[in-house]
Design an enzyme around this catalytic site. Sequence first.
Site, PDB file in Angstrom:
ATOM      1  N   CYS A 410       0.820  -1.218   0.000  1.00 38.52           N
ATOM      2  CA  CYS A 410       0.000   0.000   0.000  1.00 38.52           C
ATOM      3  C   CYS A 410       0.855   1.270   0.000  1.00 38.52           C
ATOM      4  O   CYS A 410       0.497   2.274  -0.641  1.00 38.52           O
ATOM      5  CB  CYS A 410      -0.958   0.002   1.179  1.00 38.52           C
ATOM      6  SG  CYS A 410      -0.143  -0.064   2.798  1.00 38.52           S
ATOM      7  N   HIS A 454      -1.920   0.644   7.060  1.00 42.18           N
ATOM      8  CA  HIS A 454      -2.301   0.961   5.684  1.00 42.18           C
ATOM      9  C   HIS A 454      -1.910   2.399   5.377  1.00 42.18           C
ATOM     10  O   HIS A 454      -1.692   3.218   6.293  1.00 42.18           O
ATOM     11  CB  HIS A 454      -3.808   0.771   5.511  1.00 42.18           C
ATOM     12  CG  HIS A 454      -4.262   0.710   4.085  1.00 42.18           C
ATOM     13  ND1 HIS A 454      -3.802  -0.222   3.195  1.00 42.18           N
ATOM     14  CD2 HIS A 454      -5.139   1.486   3.384  1.00 42.18           C
ATOM     15  CE1 HIS A 454      -4.372  -0.044   2.023  1.00 42.18           C
ATOM     16  NE2 HIS A 454      -5.183   1.006   2.099  1.00 42.18           N
ATOM     17  N   ASP A 470      -7.960   5.657  -2.351  1.00 38.60           N
ATOM     18  CA  ASP A 470      -7.099   4.534  -1.954  1.00 38.60           C
ATOM     19  C   ASP A 470      -6.654   3.802  -3.210  1.00 38.60           C
ATOM     20  O   ASP A 470      -7.387   2.953  -3.742  1.00 38.60           O
ATOM     21  CB  ASP A 470      -7.862   3.590  -1.030  1.00 38.60           C
ATOM     22  CG  ASP A 470      -6.950   2.535  -0.419  1.00 38.60           C
ATOM     23  OD1 ASP A 470      -5.781   2.442  -0.841  1.00 38.60           O
ATOM     24  OD2 ASP A 470      -7.405   1.797   0.480  1.00 38.60           O
TER      25      ASP A 470
END
Length: 580
Positions: A410, A454, A470
């Site tokens: 991520c 994250h 995202d």
Amino acid sequence: MNPLRLRAGPSPWLAPLPWTLTAVAAAVALHAQQLPLWVLATFALLALWRVLIATRRLAQPSRTVRMLAVIAVVLAVAASFRTFNGVDAGTALLTLMAGLKFLETRNARDHRLLLLTAYFLVLSSFLYGQHLWRVPLAALVTWFITTALLKAGEPASLAPRAALQLGSRVMLLAAPSMVVLFLLFPRIPGPFWAIPGAERAVTGLSERMSPGDISELSVLSDPAFRVRFAGTPPPPPQRYWRGPVLHDFDGYAWSSEAPIATLRQPVEWRGRPHEYDLMLEPTGRRWVFALDLAESWPRRYLQTGDYQLLSREPIDEPMTVQLRSWPQYVVGGELPLTTRRRDTRLSANVNERSRALAAQMRAAAVDETAYVRAVLAMFRDQNFVYTLTPPKLEVDSVDDFLFNTRSGFCGHFASAFTNLMRAAGIPARVVTGYLGGEYNRLADYYIVRQSDAHAWSEVWLEGRGWVRVDPTAAVAPERVEGGLARALGADEPVPDRLLHEFAVLRDLRFAWDAVNTLWRERVVDFNKASQERLLEWLGFAQPDWRALGLLLTIGCVVLLAVLSLQLGRELRVRDEDAVQ
């Protein structure tokens, strides 16, 4: 015949020294994970020296030798810890002084002093953490110290088994007093356990993120915090827990320098809010990982201009925060010029290929929203891979990721996406925190672990304000919907994979976590407010210190009466044995 009287032959365990040595060593062993190796080794050598004095009939060291040893120990602690203050330095000094005290033990008074020191060592072990697993160990060591204290008083008349039995009885008789004092002794405001200077290992997010940092956290199953919702929890795609917001990029890593003093822009709340208790683990930092985006919080916390929730003091102990958040919101108003400049800034002479790509794609897009969609489509359609074990990137990390490796976690996707936004003149920033959470059905709360760490992006779109994007969801939508294990293949090092596959193992871990959480809520977090609630439950309409004092006095009188009756009964039994 009195079972406490010795009828066996002589034994080395009749003398108090073996008992005192074992008791103090057990108390020191509770600190084995925290004390430096040299402290433990020095204590062991001093204890061995005392054993040789007793078994080899060696002379005890002179007063001069002992004074020189004390000076050496003090200097060693000062050199190692740079202070005498705090839990670590204080515990080390107490441990070494106990070892030195062994060298001059001659009578029962010396043994009692050492055993009282051992009690303090047991207590100080809880200053490092109040986890439930410490309780049976501390109770076992306390029982042995109490037994050794009895042996110091009657070394030859108490058989070892009888001494252990008597120590158990003393502990059982003291337990009611412990409970009464715990519940009713007046509590001062603030936590008892938060001792300044206690050094704790800090695991978790930081104010700096290079592309591979968060993937390193994702193999850890340690809890970051727990959450108990007052009503229906938000669905998985809305469980973003906001942490450090990173604005500064040097071409390889993101960081957050001293925050710029900016006013929070107005927020329009949509949907419905969620009220919840956030149970934080100690981190030594000030970050409160609130559900994105927090609307209300206790007065001891504050919110920055980029909506990060902070504690006014470092979080050095477990704490529970009552919060209300809105997962759906719109941040509007005018973007301050200082924020725009900071969130469009790029380092010179790095990642040139990604800048050219951004210019090309932005020219082909009709507006900023279309450009955002085009970048996400690139991640989704051009064979980018979501993995915990990406290859190491070069100094021009964004160029290397976009045009060479195309494999990352991520942090890689958030870094590259935010950089492409800035290269097109769109204000953007990286937000780190946690995503998701594991539901513990046995105790009705969610556990958010370090493996849930994250990173995502926020971009400023004219007319819409700050919008969460995202980019990981474009490559691995399973990460958002179902967690880390569902998003990665079977060959990836996902933490606790067996626990996800076997329900029995998972439930056992949930049960242990639930018991630990109950211990924390009912015992560790028992404070002045908890005492007031107890008094209200007992019928005091306006609980105050007078009601607390009255109950404490009544409880002590009752306990003393019961103990007096028990003591009188035992004295009568001893007299009868003496007559026989």
